[in-house]
Design an enzyme around this catalytic site. Structure first.
Site, mmCIF file in Angstrom:
data_model
loop_
_atom_site.group_PDB
_atom_site.id
_atom_site.type_symbol
_atom_site.label_atom_id
_atom_site.label_comp_id
_atom_site.label_asym_id
_atom_site.label_seq_id
_atom_site.Cartn_x
_atom_site.Cartn_y
_atom_site.Cartn_z
ATOM 1 N N CYS A 162 32.555 33.382 39.584
ATOM 2 C CA CYS A 162 33.858 32.827 39.979
ATOM 3 C C CYS A 162 33.725 31.517 40.756
ATOM 4 O O CYS A 162 34.672 30.724 40.767
ATOM 5 C CB CYS A 162 34.612 33.828 40.840
ATOM 6 S SG CYS A 162 34.910 35.426 40.046
ATOM 7 N N VAL A 163 32.601 31.296 41.409
ATOM 8 C CA VAL A 163 32.450 30.105 42.261
ATOM 9 C C VAL A 163 31.545 29.049 41.631
ATOM 10 O O VAL A 163 31.197 28.060 42.279
ATOM 11 C CB VAL A 163 31.939 30.467 43.668
ATOM 12 C CG1 VAL A 163 32.922 31.363 44.374
ATOM 13 C CG2 VAL A 163 30.560 31.110 43.614
#
Length: 352
Positions: free
Chosen positions: A344-345
């Protein structure tokens, strides 16, 4: 596109994540609302990711200002013992962000056979208008255009990077819960959304899963459920406890994968990853912990671990799936308090 040709018509497509990268993009974490009492631990996770990636590809890091840039540089030297040979492969960009979910709001890179790179700038509405403040990160792809100096396409619909997964051979995998959710593009039906993905990702077939895991405030992002490990292989997470709330939706997704075929009509080899048990926050709310939120980079695969006995099983299985890359487990319990993990990052920039 105001009458202009679509990326697919121009020969662009989204490469799979295991395609050679020129870089990984990150945005430095600092929001105490996202990570209550855990920002220092989350920053240490980012330092570990950067030190694992920099020997193999450039790391572009968005920071708010010069002070943060200097602080991160110093911490990389002190905390990770990163060799000076690799320090120059961390490139800082003083571009303020609200949060670190660059997978969802950052550039969605595409490329074509003549080595031309481009990217899609999808609309970001903070996962169905859930977080008004975070919508400001929708500006990031446009702000990067001057640095990237490649074509930027604007599809004009809401889409997050964590909601799509491609096999590099024409298939896009996603979920009904997310892409068909009325909080994204209520004016569009399934066939219309598929057409946008064909036009802007260069895909031709779709593998639709159902619902996501408990605690996922993104409404069922695919990167917590199933991932392509090759054009012929899907890694799928499964819950073994029939009493767990994830048991039924994950088994439904597995049955869908069993019926799915590639563009060539061949069934996929399905590799099952376990789940890391139930992680909850201080109020007892389920956190979206999943081993499929791994990130495939040049020569390494970064895998979230959660202090559960299944950590070792997941790492062993993924090492078999990616035998030419070193699988690195990173403890992500503090990170998942923000409702996401390593995939997600991160945002990959493919080599042209």
């Amino acid at each position: 596109m105001n009458g202009q040709k679509t990326p697919a018509a121009l020969g662009y497509r989204m490469p799979p994540e295991w395609h050679l990268h020129s870089a990984t993009w990150l945005a430095w974490p600092k929001d105490p609302v996202t990570w209550p009492d855990r920002v220092p631990q989350v920053q240490e996770i980012f330092l570990k990711m950067i030190s694992a990636l920099a020997p193999h590809e450039t790391v572009h890091l968005l920071v708010d200002d010069e002070w943060i840039e200097n602080d991160v540089r110093d911490r990389l030297k002190r905390n990770t013992q990163m060799p000076d040979d690799y320090a120059h492969d961390v490139v800082f960009h003083r571009i303020p962000t609200v949060d670190s979910w660059i997978r969802d709001y950052g550039p969605n890179f595409i490329s074509r056979s003549d080595a031309q790179l481009a990217y899609n700038d999808w609309d970001f509405n903070a996962w169905g208008n859930k977080y008004e403040e975070l919508k400001r990160d929708n500006d990031i792809p446009a702000l990067l255009e001057g640095f990237l100096q490649v074509p930027r396409f604007q599809p004009g619909i809401v889409l997050e990077g964590g909601s799509i997964e491609v096999d590099g051979a024409g298939v896009c995998m996603t979920t009904e819960q997310c892409l068909l959710n009325p909080n994204r593009n209520p004016q569009l039906g399934r066939s219309q959304i598929e057409q946008y993905l064909m036009d802007y990702l260069g895909v031709e077939k779709f593998l639709w899963l159902g619902e996501g895991i408990a605690g996922d405030d993104t409404d069922g992002h695919i990167d917590d459920l199933a991932r392509f490990a090759s054009p012929n292989t899907v890694v799928c997470t499964m819950e073994e406890d029939p009493q767990d709330e994830n048991y039924k939706p994950l088994h439904d997704n597995y049955r869908r994968l069993q019926r799915a075929t590639s563009v060539r009509g061949a069934p996929y080899e399905i590799v099952i990853l376990p789940m890391p048990g139930s992680l909850v926050d201080s109020e007892g709310k389920r956190l979206p912990a999943s081993y499929t939120n791994f990130y495939v980079a040049n020569n390494v695969v970064l895998v979230p671990t959660f202090g559960h006995p299944n950590d070792a099983r997941a790492l062993e299985l993924l090492q078999k799936m990616f035998p030419t890359r070193k699988v690195i487990g990173i403890h992500c319990e503090p990170l998942v308090w923000g409702m996401g993990a390593i995939h997600c990052v991160t945002q990959q920039q493919p080599a042209p």
